[in-house]
Design an enzyme around this catalytic site. Structure first.
Site, PDB file in Angstrom:
ATOM      1  N   LEU A 170      -3.776  -2.594  -5.827  1.00 21.17           N
ATOM      2  CA  LEU A 170      -4.656  -3.349  -4.927  1.00 21.17           C
ATOM      3  C   LEU A 170      -5.333  -2.455  -3.905  1.00 21.17           C
ATOM      4  CD1 LEU A 170      -2.578  -6.519  -4.012  1.00 21.17           C
ATOM      5  CD2 LEU A 170      -4.801  -6.492  -5.114  1.00 21.17           C
ATOM      6  N   GLY A 171      -4.666  -1.381  -3.527  1.00 23.52           N
ATOM      7  CA  GLY A 171      -5.241  -0.489  -2.531  1.00 23.52           C
ATOM      8  C   GLY A 171      -4.226   0.544  -2.105  1.00 23.52           C
ATOM      9  N   HIS A 210      -3.640  -4.501   5.821  1.00 17.75           N
ATOM     10  CA  HIS A 210      -2.407  -3.753   5.547  1.00 17.75           C
ATOM     11  C   HIS A 210      -2.699  -2.246   5.477  1.00 17.75           C
ATOM     12  CE1 HIS A 210       1.541  -3.261   3.294  1.00 17.75           C
ATOM     13  NE2 HIS A 210       0.891  -2.195   2.839  1.00 17.75           N
ATOM     14  N   GLU A 211      -3.734  -1.874   4.727  1.00 21.90           N
ATOM     15  CA  GLU A 211      -4.021  -0.437   4.542  1.00 21.90           C
ATOM     16  C   GLU A 211      -4.512   0.218   5.830  1.00 21.90           C
ATOM     17  OE1 GLU A 211      -2.795   0.743   2.048  1.00 21.90           O
ATOM     18  OE2 GLU A 211      -2.775  -0.876   0.599  1.00 21.90           O
ATOM     19  N   HIS A 214      -1.625   1.210   7.828  1.00 18.25           N
ATOM     20  CA  HIS A 214      -1.118   2.549   7.452  1.00 18.25           C
ATOM     21  C   HIS A 214      -1.990   3.654   8.051  1.00 18.25           C
ATOM     22  CE1 HIS A 214       1.991   1.210   4.772  1.00 18.25           C
ATOM     23  NE2 HIS A 214       1.194   0.765   3.822  1.00 18.25           N
ATOM     24  N   ASP A 232      11.151   0.917  10.187  1.00 20.37           N
ATOM     25  CA  ASP A 232       9.701   1.118  10.311  1.00 20.37           C
ATOM     26  C   ASP A 232       9.334   1.731  11.656  1.00 20.37           C
ATOM     27  OD1 ASP A 232      10.147  -0.987  12.012  1.00 20.37           O
ATOM     28  OD2 ASP A 232       8.669  -2.331  11.111  1.00 20.37           O
ATOM     29  N   THR A 237      10.398  -5.498  14.923  1.00 22.12           N
ATOM     30  CA  THR A 237      10.381  -6.065  13.573  1.00 22.12           C
ATOM     31  C   THR A 237      11.796  -5.958  13.010  1.00 22.12           C
ATOM     32  OG1 THR A 237       9.748  -3.911  12.679  1.00 22.12           O
ATOM     33  CG2 THR A 237       7.973  -5.482  13.090  1.00 22.12           C
ATOM     34  N   ASP A 273      -1.980 -12.720   0.494  1.00 17.20           N
ATOM     35  CA  ASP A 273      -2.848 -12.784   1.678  1.00 17.20           C
ATOM     36  C   ASP A 273      -2.564 -14.013   2.544  1.00 17.20           C
ATOM     37  OD1 ASP A 273      -4.019 -10.495   0.718  1.00 17.20           O
ATOM     38  OD2 ASP A 273      -6.087 -11.236   0.890  1.00 17.20           O
TER      39      ASP A 273
END
Lengths: 301, 103
Positions: A170-171, A210-211, A214, A232, A237, A273
């Site tokens: 997806l990416g 999301h990307e 990052h 993380d 979280t 999503d």
């Protein structure tokens, strides 16, 4: 020592370290050290006080006509990205009560570039015809010589490449501190934006959210180990075991993180999503630290 | 169970998992796009190749060796976020390989 002087010392040290060891791995470690300092010193918090605008260029690399997605589809993606980063997306209302107070506005705005690297007027969209039917995660899409499109200078622009990806990908993204020529994010054309060729369950633009997380140094919420040992590096979280997929039901408990369980509705999990809709205050602080350090070139813009 | 019953290229069809089972489909099956999909190939010569999840979503590739004892597949070290190192096969045919989900 005043906060201002501490900030300068931290910056100078960051620059000195970058000069000494240019490898990506070492850069990433330094980014981590810097992040920890920037968060505790309040430097990340100072970045958070004002809105940071990131000039963004979209490289549409296409073979078949349907891969040459419309300007409207691209704008729908930028609009969705901005809502997610400003926490103005309507679905924050679905955040479970225990975490509602953690939903945070990153105060980052993405804007299609209005000037190209030579200073000429631009709409921030580059369209490149390719003879490749698909690309992989090997960065060919980022090289004109390999059938892709060359990056615009990555200290001044966020580069987004939109293409057909093979293998169900997806990416993917590149963390700060990596090679400049490949810095940016790649997203599958049918998972980009909220209209046109965007297809369920990846049709709300969240792959890019999301990307870009990052790209701003966020990690997956499960900490990239498939037991409970990873983290993380964000305190708010909950620890969790591995990625969540699809549309999980709350609560979903792992790693003794009950009663509330995994924060699977976080953008940095692997759910659909429609099932992800928040960054936390701790994640925003990490992104701000990234903008104070490895990506500080965007603060001057 | 014979090695040739489990060898081949398999991709994790996480969409078909249950609370107790992990389901793998032949890697050439048409599986939908996913944020992350681990896959592995068990070869007749005792070697394996696998694709694990990556920290920035770039799939991590690794190779190693594998054995089958009874119904248990054991893999040597590989990708940091790859398939489980030990998988108890519950059933297999040409369409799927189903293993017990590790706790």
């Amino acid at each position: 020592m005043t906060p201002k002087r501490r900030q300068c010392a931290a910056m100078q040290e960051y620059e000195r370290l970058l000069e000494e060891q240019p490898s990506f791995r070492a850069n990433q470690q330094r980014a981590e050290d810097f992040t920890a300092r920037a968060v505790t010193s309040g430097e990340a918090g100072r970045v958070a006080r004002r809105l940071v605008t990131i000039p963004t260029v979209v490289h549409v690399v296409h073979d078949k006509p349907k891969e040459n997605i419309s300007d409207a589809q691209i704008r729908s993606q930028i609009a969705a990205l901005n809502m997610d980063f400003r926490a103005t997306n309507e679905d924050t209302a679905k955040v479970p009560d225990p975490w509602k107070g953690l939903v945070a506005d990153a105060k980052i705005k993405f804007q299609l570039a209005t000037k190209d690297p030579e200073g000429k007027r631009s709409n921030g969209i580059v369209r490149v015809q390719t003879d490749r039917t698909s690309f992989g995660a090997g960065d060919a899409v980022k090289r004109a010589s390999a059938g892709g499109s060359d990056a615009w200078p990555s200290r001044a622009y966020l580069n987004l490449w939109v293409c057909t990806l093979g293998g169900g990908l997806l990416g993917y993204a590149q963390f700060p501190g990596g090679p400049r020529a490949t810095d940016g994010v790649v997203v599958l054309n049918t998972a980009f934006g909220t209209e046109g060729t965007a297809a369920a369950p990846f049709d709300r633009g969240r792959t890019l959210t999301h990307e870009v997380g990052h790209w701003l140094n966020l990690r997956h919420i499960w900490g990239d180990t498939l037991d409970c040992s990873g983290g993380d590096r964000v305190p708010d979280t909950p620890n969790c075991k591995g990625p969540n997929m699809g549309k999980p039901t709350y609560p979903s408990v792992s790693c003794a993180n009950g009663p509330h369980g995994d924060m699977f509705m976080n953008y940095m999990d692997y759910v659909d999503d429609a099932a992800m809709f928040m960054f936390t205050a701790g994640q925003v602080e990490r992104m701000n630290a990234c903008l104070a350090g490895p990506r500080k070139s965007f603060l001057a813009a | 169970m014979r090695a040739d019953e489990v060898s081949g290229r398999w991709a994790h069809a996480h969409e078909e998992d249950t609370s107790d089972e992990m389901v793998f489909r032949p890697a050439d099956a048409e599986l939908p796009p996913s944020r992350g999909r681990v896959a592995f190939e068990l070869r007749a010569d005792g070697s394996f190749a696998e694709t694990g999840l990556g920290p920035a979503d770039v799939p991590e590739e690794a190779t190693g060796s594998w054995t089958l004892e009874g119904a248990t597949i054991r893999l040597s070290d590989g990708a940091a976020q790859g398939v489980p190192r030990e998988m108890e096969v519950l059933r297999t045919d040409k369409e799927r390989l189903v293993v017990r989900k590790p706790r």
